[in-house]
Design a protein around this motif. Sequence first.
Motif, PDB file in Angstrom:
ATOM      1  N   GLY A 136       2.300   5.019   5.738  1.00 52.05           N
ATOM      2  CA  GLY A 136       2.032   4.391   4.449  1.00 52.05           C
ATOM      3  C   GLY A 136       2.980   4.835   3.349  1.00 52.05           C
ATOM      4  O   GLY A 136       3.623   5.878   3.441  1.00 52.05           O
ATOM      5  N   SER A 151      -4.590   8.701   1.063  1.00 48.95           N
ATOM      6  CA  SER A 151      -4.423   7.428   0.383  1.00 48.95           C
ATOM      7  C   SER A 151      -4.509   7.590  -1.135  1.00 48.95           C
ATOM      8  O   SER A 151      -3.746   6.964  -1.890  1.00 48.95           O
ATOM      9  N   TRP A 156       0.315   0.013   4.190  1.00 49.44           N
ATOM     10  CA  TRP A 156       0.263   0.696   5.488  1.00 49.44           C
ATOM     11  C   TRP A 156       0.868  -0.180   6.575  1.00 49.44           C
ATOM     12  O   TRP A 156       0.748  -1.404   6.537  1.00 49.44           O
ATOM     13  N   THR A 187      -6.365   0.605   1.006  1.00 53.29           N
ATOM     14  CA  THR A 187      -5.138   0.026   0.445  1.00 53.29           C
ATOM     15  C   THR A 187      -5.174  -0.069  -1.078  1.00 53.29           C
ATOM     16  O   THR A 187      -4.307  -0.703  -1.667  1.00 53.29           O
TER      17      THR A 187
END
Length: 322
Positions: A273, A135, A164, A158
């Motif tokens: 993602g 991420s 995602w 996020t």
Amino acid sequence: MELELRHLRLIVTVAEQGSVTRAAAALGLTQPALTAQLNRIDRTFGAPVFTRDQRGARPTALGEFVLGRAKVLLPAMSALVDDAHRIVAGRDEQARSVRVGTAATALGGLFVNRLVSGLHAEVTSVTLPDVDGVSAQLAARTLDIALVGMCGNASPPTAGGVRWWRVSTDPVFVLVPDDHPLATRAVVSLTDLADADWLGVSGAGCFQRCFVTACARAGFTPGKVSEADRAACVDLVRAGHGVALVQPTFPDTPGVCVVPLAGVPLQWAHHVGWHDEAAALPVDGIVEAADRAHAEAVSRSSPRFLDWLAAGGHNRGAMPTE
């Protein structure tokens, strides 16, 4: 001394080689020259980055922190330079490289295969140890696309404009030796395995906590619990050193077999993602590639999973939430 990217590359090389001598050879430096550089870096930070002795070079707590940041910054700078060269060369944006990261998923290879076939771009891929790292690299734009797996009770981070899409939520099965007393069962309960040593219990996210909670609901506290990658799980389970929690798409493997857990006490979810500013990426095509990768993995999985699905296992109720 001001810290530069070359110093970060030096630190990463020493960590990878585990020795100043080997790192110096890899970098084309003399050992005294590399040692002098490390000493200057230590003075810049105000503390040692490595513990250096006769056994080699091992990162200190500070060193682990610096390495974590370096492994994000260095690919970001490399990507910046590569993309700048493409712009200067006047290349079509659609022909650019697409960087894909995966973590904790059995679908990674199938997903990348589908992207290679479906995107008009050069696809490169990297497997990272945890979802947080993936991420962070999406947020830093050092990765364009990612596919990750994690506990079905959790969602990936996020922050930083990362978006995602949940691809699937699957049951977690248990891997046992072929000669285990429970190997021929159509389904087993956690209680059946109360005395087992457990492998493959990831500490990332909430999965380990959810596993312990599921055991508590089943009326016992698990004994020895260890993390291990898939290859290690197979070897250890086959040798009778424990049982492992695995994704249900685990293929048939000599010496071991997967068995469904009754009541679906644990689940594993896959998420795809991207960054919300990645306007050039065909998001629909990326999601479709992930969906098809999952379908292909299911079609190749152990007959135990296919039988479980055919018997309506996916409708037997989800894992309880805390």
